[in-house]
Motif scaffolding. Structure first.
Motif, short mmCIF file in Angstrom:
data_model
loop_
_atom_site.label_atom_id
_atom_site.label_comp_id
_atom_site.label_asym_id
_atom_site.label_seq_id
_atom_site.Cartn_x
_atom_site.Cartn_y
_atom_site.Cartn_z
N THR A 184 37.02 32.71 32.63
CA THR A 184 37.39 34.12 32.77
C THR A 184 38.55 34.42 31.83
O THR A 184 39.46 33.60 31.68
CB THR A 184 37.79 34.47 34.22
N ARG A 185 38.52 35.59 31.23
CA ARG A 185 39.61 35.98 30.33
C ARG A 185 40.87 36.34 31.12
O ARG A 185 41.95 36.40 30.54
CB ARG A 185 39.18 37.18 29.48
N HIS A 186 40.71 36.58 32.40
CA HIS A 186 41.85 37.04 33.21
C HIS A 186 41.90 36.31 34.55
O HIS A 186 41.67 36.93 35.61
CB HIS A 186 41.74 38.56 33.43
N PRO A 187 42.20 35.02 34.55
CA PRO A 187 42.30 34.30 35.83
C PRO A 187 43.38 34.87 36.74
O PRO A 187 43.25 34.82 37.97
CB PRO A 187 42.62 32.86 35.40
N ASN A 188 44.43 35.46 36.16
CA ASN A 188 45.50 36.05 36.96
C ASN A 188 44.99 37.26 37.73
O ASN A 188 45.28 37.42 38.92
CB ASN A 188 46.67 36.47 36.08
N TYR A 189 44.25 38.12 37.05
CA TYR A 189 43.74 39.31 37.71
C TYR A 189 42.71 38.94 38.78
O TYR A 189 42.67 39.55 39.85
CB TYR A 189 43.12 40.27 36.70
N PHE A 190 41.87 37.95 38.49
CA PHE A 190 40.91 37.50 39.50
C PHE A 190 41.66 36.96 40.71
O PHE A 190 41.31 37.26 41.86
CB PHE A 190 39.99 36.43 38.92
N GLY A 191 42.70 36.18 40.47
CA GLY A 191 43.51 35.66 41.57
C GLY A 191 44.16 36.77 42.36
O GLY A 191 44.20 36.73 43.60
N ASP A 192 44.68 37.79 41.67
CA ASP A 192 45.29 38.94 42.35
C ASP A 192 44.29 39.60 43.31
O ASP A 192 44.64 39.93 44.45
CB ASP A 192 45.76 39.98 41.33
N LEU A 193 43.08 39.82 42.83
CA LEU A 193 42.08 40.49 43.66
C LEU A 193 41.70 39.64 44.87
O LEU A 193 41.49 40.17 45.96
CB LEU A 193 40.84 40.83 42.82
N CYS A 194 41.62 38.34 44.67
CA CYS A 194 41.36 37.45 45.82
C CYS A 194 42.44 37.63 46.88
O CYS A 194 42.14 37.73 48.08
CB CYS A 194 41.32 35.99 45.36
N LYS A 226 42.75 50.62 34.83
CA LYS A 226 43.99 51.33 34.54
C LYS A 226 44.98 50.46 33.78
O LYS A 226 44.95 50.39 32.56
CB LYS A 226 44.60 51.86 35.85
N THR A 227 45.86 49.79 34.49
CA THR A 227 46.97 49.08 33.84
C THR A 227 46.68 47.61 33.56
O THR A 227 47.54 46.92 33.04
CB THR A 227 48.22 49.16 34.73
N GLY A 228 45.51 47.13 33.92
CA GLY A 228 45.25 45.70 33.79
C GLY A 228 44.27 45.31 32.71
O GLY A 228 44.55 45.40 31.51
N LYS A 229 43.11 44.90 33.13
CA LYS A 229 42.12 44.27 32.26
C LYS A 229 41.75 45.13 31.05
O LYS A 229 41.77 44.65 29.91
CB LYS A 229 40.87 43.96 33.08
N GLN A 230 41.38 46.37 31.28
CA GLN A 230 40.90 47.22 30.18
C GLN A 230 41.97 47.41 29.11
O GLN A 230 41.70 47.29 27.91
CB GLN A 230 40.44 48.57 30.73
N MET A 231 43.19 47.68 29.54
CA MET A 231 44.28 47.89 28.60
C MET A 231 44.58 46.62 27.80
O MET A 231 44.75 46.66 26.58
CB MET A 231 45.54 48.35 29.34
N LEU A 232 44.62 45.49 28.50
CA LEU A 232 44.92 44.22 27.82
C LEU A 232 43.80 43.82 26.87
O LEU A 232 44.07 43.34 25.76
CB LEU A 232 45.14 43.13 28.87
N ASP A 233 42.55 44.02 27.27
CA ASP A 233 41.43 43.69 26.39
C ASP A 233 41.50 44.51 25.09
O ASP A 233 41.28 43.99 23.99
CB ASP A 233 40.10 43.97 27.09
N ARG A 234 41.80 45.77 25.22
CA ARG A 234 41.86 46.63 24.03
C ARG A 234 43.01 46.21 23.11
O ARG A 234 42.84 46.17 21.88
CB ARG A 234 42.04 48.08 24.45
N ARG A 235 44.15 45.89 23.71
CA ARG A 235 45.29 45.48 22.89
C ARG A 235 45.01 44.15 22.16
O ARG A 235 45.31 44.01 20.98
CB ARG A 235 46.55 45.36 23.74
N LEU A 236 44.42 43.20 22.87
CA LEU A 236 44.14 41.91 22.25
C LEU A 236 43.04 42.01 21.21
O LEU A 236 43.08 41.33 20.18
CB LEU A 236 43.77 40.88 23.33
N ALA A 237 42.04 42.85 21.46
CA ALA A 237 40.99 43.05 20.46
C ALA A 237 41.57 43.68 19.19
O ALA A 237 41.16 43.36 18.07
CB ALA A 237 39.88 43.93 21.02
N ARG A 238 42.57 44.55 19.39
CA ARG A 238 43.20 45.21 18.24
C ARG A 238 44.12 44.25 17.47
O ARG A 238 44.14 44.25 16.24
CB ARG A 238 44.00 46.41 18.72
N THR A 239 44.86 43.41 18.21
CA THR A 239 45.83 42.54 17.55
C THR A 239 45.25 41.21 17.10
O THR A 239 45.71 40.64 16.12
CB THR A 239 47.02 42.27 18.49
N ARG A 240 44.24 40.72 17.82
CA ARG A 240 43.65 39.42 17.47
C ARG A 240 42.33 39.53 16.71
O ARG A 240 41.83 38.53 16.19
CB ARG A 240 43.44 38.58 18.73
#
Length: 268
Positions: A184-194, A226-240
Motif C-alpha cells: 500500500t502506498r499509504h500504510p499510515n492512512y490504512f492504519g488510521d482507518l482501522c 480531502k487532506t490525505g491520500k489524494q493530496m499526497l498522491d498529487r504532490r508526489l506525482a508532481r515532484t517525483r
C-alpha cells in the motif's frame, strides 16, 4: 445525561488543546505543531470522557475505550514529534500561509484549528459513547481491539520502515517500495482507518453506538478525498514524476494487496 456531559467535556478538552497549540504555533511560527496535537486530541477526549462518566457504563468497556485511544494517540504524537523535530515546516502549512488574507490569528483559526478541531470532536464521538454504554464487553468489542491492533502495527511498522529507509544516504531521491510500502502506498492512512473503525466497534454496545458509524465514515472521506491520500498522491506525482506514477500503478492506493506486475501510467 452522562453522554451529553461527555460530549461537552470532550469539546472543552479539544478547545483547550487547540488553544495551547495555537499559542505555541504563533510563538514558533511553525503551524506543523498541530499534527502532533491530532493524536493527543483523542487522548484528551478519552481521558476526559472517562473521568466525567465515572459511575456510568460498563467498567470493562470503559477501560478498553480509554486504553485504545491513549495507546494509539500517544504513539502517533510521539512519532510525529520525533519526525518533525528540527525539520522545516510541513509544505502543506507553508502553502496555506502563502494564501493568507487578513489578520494572522483569525486566518489560522479559520483555516487550520477550527477545521481540525471539529473533525476531531466528531470522529471521537464513539469514544464518548462507549464510555456510557451499560452493556458488557462482547465480540464486537474484542473485534474493535483486534482491528486497533492491526492499525497500530501498520502505522508503527510503516513508520519504522520509512525512517530506516530515509536514514540510509544511498536512498536519497528514491522511493520506498518494499515491506508494507509495496502493498500500500499509504500504510499510515490504512492504519488510521482501522483505528477509527475500532473506536466505532468498541462503541457498538447498543443501537445508539451503532449509529455512530458516521464518525469513521467522515474520517475515511477526509483521508481519501480531502487532506490525505489524494493530496499526497498529487504532490508526489508532481515532484517525483514517472517514478511515482509507476509505483502508484503497481501499488494499492490504500487497502493492502500484493503489488501488480503490470505497470500502468495513471495514479488511482
Amino acid at each position: 445525561m452522562p453522554l451529553a456531559v461527555c460530549l461537552v467535556a470532550a469539546a472543552l478538552a479539544i478547545t483547550t488543546l487547540m488553544a495551547a497549540v495555537l499559542a505555541l504555533s504563533v510563538r514558533s511560527r511553525n503551524w506543523s505543531i498541530i499534527d502532533i496535537a491530532w493524536g493527543l486530541g483523542f487522548v484528551a477526549v478519552a481521558v476526559t470522557s472517562h473521568l466525567v462518566s465515572t459511575g456510568h457504563g460498563d467498567p470493562g468497556r470503559r477501560l478498553i475505550a480509554l486504553l485504545v485511544p491513549v495507546v494509539w494517540g500517544v504513539r502517533l504524537a510521539a512519532y510525529i514529534f520525533w519526525r518533525n523535530h528540527g525539520k522545516p515546516e510541513d509544505p502543506r502549512y507553508t502553502a496555506l500561509m502563502r494564501r493568507r488574507t487578513g489578520p494572522l490569528i483569525p486566518y489560522v483559526v479559520r483555516t487550520i484549528f477550527w477545521p481540525q478541531g471539529w473533525v476531531l470532536w466528531v470522529v471521537a464521538i464513539p469514544i464518548s459513547v462507549a464510555m456510557c454504554e451499560r452493556s458488557g464487553v462482547n465480540a464486537l468489542t474484542w473485534l474493535g481491539v483486534a482491528l486497533a491492533a492491526v492499525g497500530l502495527v501498520f502505522e508503527a511498522l510503516g513508520d519504522l520502515q520509512l525512517a530506516r529507509f530515509k536514514s540510509d544516504p544511498n536512498n536519497a531521491g528514491k522511493l520506498l517500495d518494499r515491506g508494507l510500502w509495496s502493498w500500500t502506498r499509504h500504510p499510515n492512512y490504512f492504519g488510521d482507518l482501522c483505528v477509527m473503525f475500532s473506536f466505532w466497534l468498541i462503541a457498538c454496545g447498543s443501537w445508539f453506538g451503532v449509529l455512530t458509524v458516521f464518525a469513521p465514515i467522515l474520517m475515511t472521506r477526509m483521508l481519501i478525498t480531502k487532506t490525505g491520500k489524494q493530496m499526497l498522491d498529487r504532490r508526489l506525482a508532481r515532484t517525483r514524476g514517472d517514478a511515482y506514477i509507476a509505483y502508484a500503478a503497481r501499488t494499492s492506493g490504500l487497502f493492502p494487496r500484493p503489488p501488480r506486475k503490470d505497470v500502468a501510467t495513471k495514479v488511482r
